[in-house]
Design an enzyme around this catalytic site. Structure first.
Site, short mmCIF file in Angstrom:
data_model
loop_
_atom_site.label_atom_id
_atom_site.label_comp_id
_atom_site.label_asym_id
_atom_site.label_seq_id
_atom_site.Cartn_x
_atom_site.Cartn_y
_atom_site.Cartn_z
N GLY A 11 64.30 56.71 58.55
CA GLY A 11 63.64 57.27 59.73
C GLY A 11 64.65 57.90 60.68
N ASN A 12 65.87 57.33 60.71
CA ASN A 12 66.90 57.82 61.64
C ASN A 12 67.48 59.17 61.25
OD1 ASN A 12 68.45 56.47 59.47
ND2 ASN A 12 67.79 54.67 60.64
N LYS A 129 53.48 43.82 58.36
CA LYS A 129 54.37 44.92 58.76
C LYS A 129 53.87 45.49 60.10
CE LYS A 129 56.96 48.70 58.24
NZ LYS A 129 58.40 48.68 58.37
N LYS A 208 59.31 52.68 51.89
CA LYS A 208 59.78 53.94 51.28
C LYS A 208 60.94 53.72 50.30
CE LYS A 208 63.82 55.43 53.47
NZ LYS A 208 64.18 54.16 54.01
N LYS A 270 66.16 47.93 50.67
CA LYS A 270 67.11 48.89 50.08
C LYS A 270 67.84 48.24 48.90
CE LYS A 270 67.78 50.92 54.60
NZ LYS A 270 66.57 51.75 54.52
P1 ADP Z 1 65.82 53.09 57.50
O1 ADP Z 1 65.00 53.80 58.51
O2 ADP Z 1 66.97 53.91 57.03
O3 ADP Z 1 65.02 52.49 56.38
P2 ADP Z 1 66.20 50.38 58.52
O4 ADP Z 1 66.26 50.14 59.99
O5 ADP Z 1 64.97 49.98 57.80
O6 ADP Z 1 66.56 51.91 58.31
O7 ADP Z 1 67.44 49.65 57.81
C1 ADP Z 1 68.76 49.89 58.23
C2 ADP Z 1 69.22 48.81 59.21
O8 ADP Z 1 69.42 47.58 58.52
C3 ADP Z 1 70.54 49.05 59.88
O9 ADP Z 1 70.41 49.84 61.03
C4 ADP Z 1 71.04 47.63 60.19
O10 ADP Z 1 70.89 47.35 61.57
C5 ADP Z 1 70.12 46.72 59.42
N1 ADP Z 1 70.77 45.67 58.64
C6 ADP Z 1 70.32 44.40 58.54
N2 ADP Z 1 71.09 43.66 57.74
C7 ADP Z 1 72.07 44.47 57.29
C8 ADP Z 1 73.18 44.27 56.40
N3 ADP Z 1 73.40 43.11 55.80
N4 ADP Z 1 74.00 45.33 56.16
C9 ADP Z 1 73.77 46.52 56.75
N5 ADP Z 1 72.73 46.77 57.60
C10 ADP Z 1 71.89 45.76 57.87
MG MG Z 2 63.53 50.93 56.54
#
Ligand code: ADP
Ligand code: MG
Length: 307
Positions: A11-12, A129, A208, A270
């Site tokens: 999303g970012n 969610k 996603k 992820k």
């Molecule tokens: P996206 O929109 O890319 O799916 P998310 O917010 O769902 O992003 O996931 C990315 C976030 O996961 C990062 O901004 C970070 O704050 C968080 N995060 C949580 N645990 C971890 C970890 N172990 N390593 C890296 N990032 C992490």
């Molecule tokens: Mg996400």
């Protein structure tokens, strides 16, 4: 034949933390990944997927603000975000391809995509969610859907079932063979269940990252790159001595997932997506930052999950 690269944009890629999310901001932010995708398209066939959290959140907020027009179900809002984000990605990428004079000329297509879910998925019994705006307690009790108290306040919660199969996988395979750059499975796809020979939309959202892994396996992607706002996956992310992992096996990934290093709703899906892709026979899966997509493609950035 060129290898197939799937880039899953977080999303970012469109709205950064702290931004209001104007169209100007979203188009400016998109230049960072799209510059790289334009260059990569010389060497790879490309599929782009994307999140839609902030965009679908804004549509939900608009609905709550205007009660004269009937509320639309979530599946329709997901379809709307596939349209708006597909358009923004296409126009940004198309202008970069033209500026770089990429040859042969590349054609782009954004596909409204459905993803089949199982109506007996346990997620439907426990919607968890959070989506859309934050409500006061008084407002929350009057809403026509399940609501839960989160750290930010009361929010609507929906089911997040597992993706079973991508409905348009055959179309996507054909378009990839013809070397189109395809934007699809936006927001994880429109969740549908089969009803005889047709489909029926569901009030749910699909992750996603998991949808991207499913798609990657179904269309024979070689490299899955999950691009987000951190360099990769860290151990002890919340602690001062957090450690970036440059490579982990699927076994290590599952163990660390179980130990709670990768929380659900952010890094967890992820990691799960990367594991699923590699165990399903995919060649390479990397989690990386939006500014390091090109480096990750050649193994010089991010967290790679290996067999
Ligand atoms: P996206 O929109 O890319 O799916 P998310 O917010 O769902 O992003 O996931 C990315 C976030 O996961 C990062 O901004 C970070 O704050 C968080 N995060 C949580 N645990 C971890 C970890 N172990 N390593 C890296 N990032 C992490
Ligand atoms: Mg996400």
């Amino acid at each position: 034949m060129k290898k197939i690269l799937l880039v899953a944009l977080g999303g970012n890629a469109l709205i950064r933390k702290g931004q209001a999310g104007t169209i100007e901001e979203q188009l400016e932010n998109l230049k960072i990944p799209m510059d790289q995708v334009a260059r990569l398209s010389r060497d790879y066939r490309i599929i782009i997927t994307h999140g839609n959290g902030p965009q679908v959140g804004n549509l939900l907020l608009q609905q709550e603000c205007c009660r004269d027009i009937p509320r639309l179900p979530l599946e329709i809002l997901v379809a709307q975000t596939q349209g708006q984000i597909g358009y923004m990605i296409e126009s940004t990428l198309d202008s970069r391809l033209m500026e770089m004079n990429v040859r042969p000329p590349r054609y782009l297509v954004s596909l409204i995509s459905y993803v089949v879910v199982d109506e007996h998925d346990p997620a439907f019994l426990n919607p968890s969610k959070p989506v859309g705006p934050v409500f006061s307690r008084e407002k929350a009790v009057s809403l026509p859907y399940p609501v839960r108290k989160t750290s930010r306040g009361y929010r609507r919660v929906v089911a997040s079932p597992r993706p079973v199969t991508i409905v348009e996988k055959r179309e996507i395979r054909r378009l990839i063979q013809a070397d189109f750059i395809i934007i699809c499975c936006g927001g994880g796809g429109i969740p549908v269940v089969r009803e005889g020979r047709s489909f029926h939309g569901m009030d749910a959202v699909i992750d996603k990252d998991l949808a991207s892994a499913r798609l990657a396996l179904e269309v024979g992607v070689d490299i899955l790159i999950i691009a987000t706002d951190v360099e990769g996956a860290f151990l002890d992310y919340e602690k001062s001595d957090r450690k970036l992992v440059s490579s982990m096996t699927t076994g290590e990934a599952c163990r660390w997932l179980e130990q709670g290093h990768f929380p659900p709703g952010s890094m967890g899906p992820k990691i799960e997506a990367a594991v699923e892709f590699i165990r399903g026979g995919g060649a390479r899966a990397v989690i990386t930052s939006l500014s390091a997509i090109e480096s990750a493609a050649v193994g010089r950035a991010g967290t790679e999950v290996t067999r």
